[in-house]
Design a protein around this motif. Sequence first.
Motif, PDB file in Angstrom:
ATOM      1  N   VAL A  76      -3.502  -2.685   3.305  1.00 18.39           N
ATOM      2  CA  VAL A  76      -3.710  -2.292   4.705  1.00 18.39           C
ATOM      3  C   VAL A  76      -4.771  -1.203   4.759  1.00 18.39           C
ATOM      4  O   VAL A  76      -4.466   0.000   4.796  1.00 18.39           O
ATOM      5  CB  VAL A  76      -2.391  -1.827   5.356  1.00 18.39           C
ATOM      6  N   VAL A  82      -5.527  -9.360   5.641  1.00 13.68           N
ATOM      7  CA  VAL A  82      -4.100  -9.407   5.341  1.00 13.68           C
ATOM      8  C   VAL A  82      -3.547 -10.707   5.909  1.00 13.68           C
ATOM      9  O   VAL A  82      -4.167 -11.354   6.764  1.00 13.68           O
ATOM     10  CB  VAL A  82      -3.358  -8.192   5.930  1.00 13.68           C
ATOM     11  N   TRP A 130      -1.455  -9.798  16.418  1.00 19.08           N
ATOM     12  CA  TRP A 130      -1.477  -8.519  15.707  1.00 19.08           C
ATOM     13  C   TRP A 130      -1.640  -7.383  16.725  1.00 19.08           C
ATOM     14  O   TRP A 130      -2.375  -7.482  17.691  1.00 19.08           O
ATOM     15  CB  TRP A 130      -2.618  -8.488  14.699  1.00 19.08           C
ATOM     16  N   ILE A 187      -8.658  -6.460   9.196  1.00 22.67           N
ATOM     17  CA  ILE A 187      -8.304  -5.215   9.912  1.00 22.67           C
ATOM     18  C   ILE A 187      -9.568  -4.592  10.490  1.00 22.67           C
ATOM     19  O   ILE A 187     -10.509  -4.291   9.738  1.00 22.67           O
ATOM     20  CB  ILE A 187      -7.585  -4.245   8.974  1.00 22.67           C
ATOM     21  N   LEU A 226       0.135  -1.164  11.438  1.00 23.08           N
ATOM     22  CA  LEU A 226      -0.191  -2.546  11.778  1.00 23.08           C
ATOM     23  C   LEU A 226       1.099  -3.279  12.096  1.00 23.08           C
ATOM     24  O   LEU A 226       2.057  -3.250  11.308  1.00 23.08           O
ATOM     25  CB  LEU A 226      -0.926  -3.213  10.614  1.00 23.08           C
ATOM     26  N   SER A 265       3.812  -2.434   9.313  1.00 23.00           N
ATOM     27  CA  SER A 265       3.353  -2.095   7.957  1.00 23.00           C
ATOM     28  C   SER A 265       4.012  -0.816   7.485  1.00 23.00           C
ATOM     29  O   SER A 265       4.434   0.026   8.279  1.00 23.00           O
ATOM     30  CB  SER A 265       1.830  -1.951   7.948  1.00 23.00           C
ATOM     31  N   VAL A 277      -2.995   2.227   8.673  1.00 26.25           N
ATOM     32  CA  VAL A 277      -4.224   1.617   8.177  1.00 26.25           C
ATOM     33  C   VAL A 277      -5.168   2.710   7.696  1.00 26.25           C
ATOM     34  O   VAL A 277      -5.452   3.649   8.452  1.00 26.25           O
ATOM     35  CB  VAL A 277      -4.887   0.758   9.264  1.00 26.25           C
TER      36      VAL A 277
END
Length: 1793
Positions: free
Chosen positions: A869, A875, A893, A922, A931, A952, A956
């Motif tokens: 990430v 991803v 997302w 990303i 995320l 996540s 990020v």
Amino acid sequence: MDEDNTLGVRENLPAENEDKEKQDLSSDLSGGANTVNSPAAGKARKIASKPSNAASKGLKTSKPVSKLSTPSKTPVALRGSTDKSVSTTPGTRCSPSTAAKTRKIDNNGKVMENSSISSSKTAVGSNSVKRRNSMGASTPGIAERRSSIATPIGSTTPRQRLMSTPGKPSMLTVETRRASLSNVSARPVMSSTPTELKKPSLGSKTSPYTTSSISPSIVGPSKSATPSARSLKSTEAVRHTKPSVVSSRGTVSPSLSGATKKKTASSSLIEARTRTSTSLDGGTNGLRKPASSLVSSTKNTSSSMSTERMSSLSNRRKSLTPESKDSRLITLPQVEVKAGDDVRLDLRGQKVRSLDSSVLNLSPNLEFVYLRDNKLSTLAGIEILKKVKVLDLSFNEFKGPGFEPLGNCKGLQQLYLAGNQITSLTGLPELPNLEFLSVAQNKLKSLAMAKQPRLQVLAASKNKISTLKGFPYVPVLEHLRLEENPILEMPHLEAAAILLVGPTLKKFNDRDLSVDEQKLAKLYPPHTALCIRDGWDFCGPDEAADSTMQFLVDQWRDHLPPGHVLKKASIDQPFEEDACSCHFVFMKDRSIYDETELVLKYQWFIGDKTPTNFEIIEGAVTEVYWPKHDEIDKFLKVECTPVLRGTEYRPIFAVSSAIATGTGCPKVLNLRVEGELIEGNLIRGFAEVAWCGGTPGKGVASWLRRRWNSSPVVIVGAEEEEYRLTLDDVDSSLVFMYTPVTEEGAKGEPQYAMTDYVRAAFPSVTNLQVVGDLVDGKTIKGVGTYFGGNEGPSKFEWLREDKDSGEFILVSRGAAEYTLTEEDVGRRMVFVYTPVNLEGQEGTSATAITGKVSHAPPRVTQLRIVGDVREGNKVAISAIVRGGVEGASRVQWFKTTFADLEPDESGMEAISTSRIAKTFRIPLAAVGYYLLAKYTPVAQDGECGEPALFISDKRVETLPPSLNFLSITGDFSEGEVLTATYGYIGGHEGNSDYNWYLHESENELGTLIPEATGQLQYQITKDAVHKFISFKCLPIRDDDVIGEVRTTMSHERVKPGSPRILSLKIVGDCVEGAELHLDKRYWGGEEGASKLQWFLTSPDGTQHEIKGATSTSYTARKEDIDGLICVSCEPMRMDGARGPIMLSQCVGPILPGPPCCESLQLHGQPVEGECLSFSVVYKGGEKGDCIHEWARQNSNGDLNKLSNDEVLELSCEDVGSRIELIFTPVRKDGSIGTSQRVVSDVILDAEPVGHGLTIPDCCEDKEVVPQKSYYGGREGGGQYTWYRILQELDEKELLDAYDASENFNVLATSSSSDIAVKMISHDRTYTPKLEDVGAYLAVRWVPSRKDGRLGRALVARSRLPVTPAPPSVRNVCIKESSSGVYVGEGEYYGGLEGSSEFSWYRETEDGTMSEIRGATSKCYKATDDDYTCRLLFGYTPVRSDGVVGELCLSEPGNIILPEIPKVQKLVLTGKAVEGEILTAVEVIPKGESQQRIWEKYKKEVKYQWSRSESGDTQTFEPLHSQRSCSYKVRLEDVGCWLQCDCVVSDIFGRFSEHVSALSGPVSAGTPRVDKLEIEGRGYHTNLYAVRGIYSGGKEGKSKIQWLRSMVGSPDLISIPGEVGRMYEANVDDVGYRLVAVYTPVREDGVEGVPISTSTEPIAVEPEVLKEVKQKLDLGAVKFEALRDRDRSPMKAQMQGLASLERRILDVNRKRIKVVKPGSKTSFPNTEIRGTYAPPFHVELFRNDQHRLKIVIDSENEVDLMVQTRHLRDIIVLVIRGLAQRFNSTSLNSLLKM
């Protein structure tokens, strides 16, 4: 010739001007209508109301009036008597007159149109018939005259042409009427403003009679009396002002302003022969119409007329009656009049005997009819005048009645009936518009007539009125006059008039209402006016209440029901929106036995603001009435009609006081609760509120819950008038509390109403539904709202739908929840709810049907994110979908700040769309966020499941900051702009740092360019030429992380620019000799030696170089004058590169220089008398007319201009100063140069010389200033010596004597009497004194200069001896030598004083001053006549030679008042014990003076009681409400001292010194209770409370005992256990009076005398009584009850209702029995049976309102219980009622008492 004959003038003006006229009050009151309104009323009223300066100052004169008045030389038009004539006095009688033309003047004074004017043509000297005045008889003492119209001489108006003859002055012929002398010739009559006539001042001989008229342009409809008019009957001194003239254009001279407010002031006089027209009732006419102007007359004529009238009227002052001194003005209402001759009829004095319309030409259109002074005796024919507004029938032969024909004259506004023989007005009809009525000088005995709703003025003076019986209803009457009537002997007649008329009355007998009479009128009962109209004999207010009531009772006595006597008839004080009750009490004759009750019927009426004109109030027929807001200040009347045995008798009445404004504090009159008392129902409290004048607001309501044997508890939230019963209210009683509150915030007393007990509702269920997801595996639940008491074991069932049959099959029972299974998929479910309460009672079942049960949707498990990430990485999402075969599931997302919890949509921000792809790169926008992946499972059939979220583990991450490229673009030349660009990566860019640098070489570090720091652009400057330029950038992320710095450099050096001149101009003044400078801007590298050259352009246009002028500056020369200058420049760079040549713009032309002065000099000596001159050298072109000016420069720096001459001669004023010359050069063309100054030395003095010394004639006390001349510098003080010379010496002899003898000064100062010369002063001036009188004065003067240098002495002598001054006196004052004894003092002046004269004067409060006879010495002792007056001391100086000076009066002294009443001491009588009364008694000094002062001048005695702090006799606190001589000691006074302060005031408003008396410490009194009463509403279900006022120290545990008392029996029956202040009644109290015995007990245990109070007999509550009566009428009734054989408290508590058994209570007229009802296993059983014979009785339980005990005898009794108290009360009352009615059982026996 008869003395009553007067010189009168009559004038008639056209009817079209009548709309501007107004009726005159004096004629109104005497019965005549002479004048009408003026058009410019408003404006004129303002002018006329301002007093003239002379009048306001009260100027006095001792000369005859005839000498004061001078004939006017500007003749103008005057008003007529009826239309626009002068004001005619009531006694004047005029003959018909012929018409002539005149002018009509509008509001602005302009001539509008021609109109007619009348003048009398009766021969001069002829006799006229005597006529009556307003008293009905000839008046030999008053000569009344009218002023006439005269035409201005020389006028060319049509009016003049009609009235004048050729060759003669135009003047009206005057008719001689009642002349004082037989040979009086006709002459024009002058006019003046109204004048107040008073007694002549001391020594004056003035005639008090003047005739006045006022211009029509300044008269308006004023409703208030003006102070400018005064009564002719006044006998005070005349005060004169300058004559006032009104111009023909309507303007008024300042002196025409009326009198001041004081009675001594009056309006100005024009002629001594003019007189004031007055009212025969004693008042003058308001403000009369002012004359437009005055008629001119010769001086001899004025003098002869003045002499004649003074002689003829000298004895007529006796006819002035004293009652007219304080007369006021009454202004009539304005009469609107139409224009035209057809609306007016004037037949005055025509001996008319009948109103035959054919003879008199009467028509319905007439509005003004004047028929006074005729022979009319009947009104037959007057009915044709339907539009008449003013009707004058004065001085005819009417005797009345017979006024009915006037009923046709509906528009009549003013009616004059004065001077007739009318004896009664009963036939006068109601005239709806009548505003003025004059019936003076008749033979009326009363004023009984029909009501006159708009009458404002009623004049009835000089009649025979002796009673007010039948006084009419006149609701708007303002003025009432009853002078010279027998009724004036009635005491307080004015108060009676106020009662009859009401608040509209403003004046009575021409005077303002007395304040005392107004207060007195308020003390009479409200029905007094009705009694007066019915003939009641008026008496004082103390006896009025009883006297009027007895008067009414005597009137009603013969019409009352037989055997009844009226004892009371009254109405409570009515208040706005509050209950007002009437009270009519009849007493029955005990000797007559009659059980028939007297029935009273009521009817209310509302009147006006006086107790008259009552109108019925619809629906107000009860004993109580509620006054409304719009009825405030009105009176109420109620008629009570007694009815006996069906016969209605004559009604009687009572009248209230005026309705007062409400207290604003509301009251609750009735409070009830409506609604069925069952759980769930809505009940409402209703309050009947008396708002008492307040604005109805929202009251404060609250509900309380009261359970059995407990106190009420407030129900939280129940604060509205409506309340819905809940489960908590079951088996409880509710209490509704209500407090009324107005919008203003005033709160009334709270009241409450109680309900019966609330019953539970039938069990039911509502809002039944099934909650939960209809998916297999889920649990659903049936929920509903239960209602109906406390819920018991309710029943629940679940049923499933059969797919084949559609029926529902039971699948579960007993639980409200159910878990769905696979078998339920595709089927509906039914939930059945059967409500059951605690008692086991079942209600109606309710069902709820669901939809079909479905399969579970797909769901996601094991969801996770695969991959690193970080910013820019890719991803993927990994998940397992359960719930069928997965279809096209979608992924979206998001970025979020949440790490652990599942965020809602507000915390999620989408960074991609929903799509099938499972991978994702990303972006930068996700840096710093978590995320979040949203996975939406989709089955193969397309059904979507619940989305699943995955966050996540970390945020990020971003890349380090860096630059991926850096460059510079642009041309590297001087002046160009360079731009830097770069590419940033590595998260969000922060504040990256970048700078520009200059480098000498490519390897050098470089120099920072400050002005380009932080900029992406840079403009190349001169400093960068031949250098390299670089740009450095340091990337910085927004979290301050710094990346690697990068630098880029230019690939070449910067090139310089081409040389050029940007701007070139010449600055400086273009004047000869001025320096010019070059201003240029160079660009293009480093500048080298640029070349300059100056050029001159001649006036002819030729241009040539100026040699040698190559620098940056140039000075203008003389040769350059009138030429133009310019310069050229060739730029050159340092390396020799050249640019284009640039030529500047020409400047000029060059002007010559300013003129100036090279040198300036003064010539001459600076000495007084010498001359100064000057010389000058000029420069600056051709010399013109230069300016020079001489000025004196003083020592303080001030500069005084002297002259512009070439030579200046010095004078004495210049001595000590400097002379300054100011020279200003001027060129020939007029140009002025700078001024130059030169200053001389200080100017010196010349030798001092004096000449021309003389002394003017000398008089005592007048300053003598010698006349002289001086020369020789500034004069000093000089030396002066004054001498008194007894012999006549010339100047030479004086000088010789002074020069020959060195001892002259010694001789001059000697005091020897034989010395002829005596020195008396050394001052510059001398004021002769008394000793100088008869001698000569001489002065010796030695002139001196200011510096002290002396000149030659001069001597002068007065021409005549000193003369004495006229005798005078100053500083006259009054001093009080002792109490009441005053001494006058003054300083005499004017020679030797002889036998001066002294006098004393007394000045009243209104300013009237009179001499005190016999007071001729300096000493004076005050008498009673002097009190409230001021004393003045008069000093008349007399010189020794007999010359008398002027009288000088002192200032008025202080007001003379007697001694102030004194109190020797103050004594307190009575005991200082609580409850006792202390009385303050004053002790008067024994002296005769104080005794007399207390008897004659004491006004009132004021008291103030104070109380000390406990134990402190120094500090006292005033008791503000205790201001009488007596004080009742209260509880709070115990232990304190009481002090009474006393002060006495006299009638003059003064106060004596405070006197105090102190009591001993107050002790507590014997305990007692006053005003003991029982509060309660009289029913057996109410609460009762005992209230009383305790006194006797601090109350302890006082004892209270409640008892019952049978009506008519003295026995008291104690109620056990009832010793509290509250008592709740029950059925045992029915028929008894409740008695409370209150034994007061002090805190220390001392008991007082018991006192008792009782209620009225307790009645049965109406609803209960209704049911009891119904059952008693049946004679037999059965009741259901419950019985507990073993009624022990413990057992009852354990078993509850289960131990009770049902019973039937059967009662009838003979017996009572209790039956146990039968069942399936047993027969009915009679448990107890008996009759009502003693000892039968029924007992109640005070602690249980459901129980009762029936006792047959000692062995047979039964204890029963019923559901409610209401039912118990009915059972008990029915049993007792049957026992009393049919078995004669006593109530005491039934109560076991």
